[in-house]
Motif scaffolding. Structure first.
Motif, short mmCIF file in Angstrom:
data_model
loop_
_atom_site.label_atom_id
_atom_site.label_comp_id
_atom_site.label_asym_id
_atom_site.label_seq_id
_atom_site.Cartn_x
_atom_site.Cartn_y
_atom_site.Cartn_z
N SER A 30 -22.66 -30.84 34.64
CA SER A 30 -21.37 -31.39 34.20
C SER A 30 -21.54 -32.09 32.86
N PRO A 31 -20.65 -31.79 31.90
CA PRO A 31 -20.66 -32.56 30.65
C PRO A 31 -20.38 -34.03 30.94
N SER A 33 -18.56 -36.05 29.48
CA SER A 33 -17.14 -36.37 29.33
C SER A 33 -16.33 -36.02 30.57
N HIS A 34 -16.88 -35.17 31.45
CA HIS A 34 -16.17 -34.78 32.67
C HIS A 34 -16.63 -35.57 33.88
N LEU A 35 -17.58 -36.48 33.70
CA LEU A 35 -18.11 -37.23 34.82
C LEU A 35 -17.15 -38.35 35.18
N PRO A 36 -16.57 -38.33 36.38
CA PRO A 36 -15.54 -39.32 36.73
C PRO A 36 -16.09 -40.74 36.78
N GLN A 43 -22.21 -43.76 28.63
CA GLN A 43 -22.04 -42.44 28.03
C GLN A 43 -22.55 -42.43 26.59
N SER A 52 -26.08 -34.52 26.73
CA SER A 52 -24.67 -34.13 26.62
C SER A 52 -24.08 -33.79 27.98
N SER A 53 -24.95 -33.55 28.97
CA SER A 53 -24.50 -33.21 30.31
C SER A 53 -25.54 -33.68 31.32
N VAL A 59 -25.53 -34.87 39.13
CA VAL A 59 -24.10 -34.79 39.44
C VAL A 59 -23.87 -35.00 40.93
N GLN A 63 -21.65 -38.04 42.60
CA GLN A 63 -20.47 -37.79 43.44
C GLN A 63 -20.54 -38.56 44.75
#
Length: 511
Positions: A30-31, A33-36, A43, A52-53, A59, A63
């Motif tokens: 996951s990038p 920027s997409h990590l909730p 970051q 960058s990911s 991930v 989660q």
């Protein structure tokens, strides 16, 4: 069978919570920027480090730790070496600690060796300042006094004023939020360091779990768990987690004043995260951890990195070292780690390789028998590329991360499949390509085959024969004979020196 399926093993886990794991293979990178929920400061720090990911294991852990059900369950993580487990637990812990501005020791990471602890501490230290957190290190063969000065904050007092000694002790405070430690030195601080306390601990990480559970290490685990129990005897690991409702019956031995920073909330339970590339399935060992409704995350048992290529080199004679030199010539210019079965073999093999004038490779030995200063210097030279070949005993197999290691060579067959997995994991880390070679005499092929049968079929079937031409072996014979003669002279000289030393040693008086 697809890559995303977890292949069942003959020795299925007997614990119910291990039978239906979270399959990390189904999780994608996951990038950032997409990590909730990722703190923007973290970051930015990750971007500055070149990230960058996040990898799948990172991930998957994120989660399960960040969000509405944050850390409701303890985590047991079984993932190949080099898959990114350190950042997987470091990132969510720092995210959670940064949300409460209270200075006390709230996270403890325990590792079996000093070198591993230093490596993990560096990961935390690279990110922690971005969110106002501080990280400490407690390891053997370091100055205890220097450690205390970094771990404990002493209040300033006015000169000439008389203070009560008990008040002086009470006012000592932790100078760190996160501590990375080896078990022995951790116990030293628990027993003897004034002001060192685990009363406010929220997170306990047991990295290289199977090794830490296999060896007693001064009974560090029961001691730590006992210190974080509530005063009524209920383990903090089973107490009510952080909630908005105040639990009036939750009594705690934590110091008055700290609780005010939690704004009237009940003190959170101790969250545990246990990790290894070869997590034990032994119920009696896992029971020692007192895990709270554990969640098992795995890629499957005894997995190697997907980017790893495995080879076996069949040695036509008993002179394995001759084939080793031929292999090193083909791999010239690439960082290699060579594993042997003992410190003695590692020392002699390293000496032999350095006697090959035509090899032109800087070779050093790395073993647990060396002084820490020697090991650190060797590891630093290897990281920088000054040393190209590192000859090791299994002391180097666990968790050590050296950038750019292209090849692992098993000079001696490991005794167990776990050792093979950990050895192979020194290369092909973080998605990079790498190779694992195993040197085999004819009489060792059957034993190696049985060893790999304990791993998934994909691991065993992917190990193919790596050919070395007879001409390349033959051309090395003169240099090999010369190197052997020099090694023999070196060994005889060393044994003679030891005999003289023993002879000169003062004998006890008969009077």
């Amino acid at each position: 069978m697809t890559d995303t399926e977890i292949q069942p093993q003959k020795s299925e886990p007997v614990l119910a919570w291990m039978r239906n794991p979270v399959n990390i293979n189904l999780v994608e990178e996951s990038p950032l920027s997409h990590l909730p929920g990722l703190d923007p400061r973290l970051q930015e720090a990750l971007n500055n480090m070149g990230f960058s990911s996040l990898f799948p294991v990172q991930v998957a852990v994120w989660q399960e730790t960040i969000g509405p059900g944050a850390f409701e369950r303890d985590l047991c993580i079984d993932s190949p070496t080099g898959s990114g487990k350190t950042l997987a637990y470091a990132l969510p812990i720092m995210q959670m600690l940064a949300s409460h501005s209270v200075k006390c020791l709230r996270a403890l990471v325990v590792l079996p060796t000093r070198d591993l602890a230093v490596q993990v501490k560096d990961v935390f230290a690279a990110l922690a300042p971005a969110v106002g957190l501080s990280v400490g290190l407690a390891v053997g063969q370091s100055s205890v006094a220097d450690e205390i000065s970094t771990l404990i904050k002493r209040p300033k007092y006015e000169a000439g004023f008389c203070y009560d000694l008990e008040d002086l002790s009470i006012n000592l405070q932790s100078a760190v939020d996160i501590l990375v430690a080896t078990p022995g030195r951790l116990m030293d601080h628990i027993k003897t360091t004034n002001g060192f306390t685990l009363e406010h601990l929220r997170y306990l990480v047991v990295d290289e779990t199977d090794r830490l559970l296999r060896e007693a290490y001064q009974s560090w685990l029961p001691s730590v768990l006992k210190l974080v129990q509530s005063s009524d005897g209920v383990s903090a690991s089973h107490a009510k987690p952080f909630s908005t409702d105040f639990c009036g019956s939750f009594r705690t031995i934590r110091r008055v004043g700290i609780e005010r920073c939690f704004n009237g909330k009940a003190c959170p339970r101790l969250v545990k995260m246990v990790l290894s590339a070869t997590v034990t399935r032994d119920p009696s060992k896992l029971a020692q951890l007192e895990l709270h409704h554990p969640l098992f995350l795995t890629t499957g048992r005894y997995q190697v990195p997907k980017t790893l290529k495995s080879f076996k080199v069949i040695c036509g004679s008993k002179d394995k070292s001759l084939y080793l030199v031929a292999l090193l010539q083909k791999l010239k210019g690439e960082k290699c780690v060579i594993f042997t079965s003992s410190v003695k073999t590692a020392n002699r093999l390293s000496t032999l390789l350095n006697y090959f004038g035509d090899l032109q490779l800087q070779t050093k030995v790395y073993s647990g028998a060396q002084r820490q200063a020697v090991r650190s210097k060797t590891l630093k030279a290897f990281r920088k590329g000054v040393v190209e070949v590192l000859v090791c005993s299994d002391n180097f197999t666990r968790g050590m991360d050296v950038e750019g290691v292209k090849n692992v060579i098993n000079y001696d067959i490991p005794l167990y499949i776990k050792a093979y997995i950990h050895r192979a994991g020194r290369t092909a880390r973080a998605g990079q390509a790498g190779c694992c070679f195993t040197l085999l005499r004819k009489d060792e092929e059957s034993r190696f085959k049985k060893l790999l049968q304990k791993a998934p079929k994909a691991v065993a079937s992917s190990c193919t024969v790596y050919p070395l031409s007879a001409d390349s072996i033959e051309s090395l014979q003169p240099a090999y004979v010369s190197a052997l003669d020099k090694l023999k002279e070196s060994v005889e000289s060393e044994e003679s020196r030891k005999r003289k030393f023993r002879f000169k040693s003062p004998r006890p008086s008969s009077e």
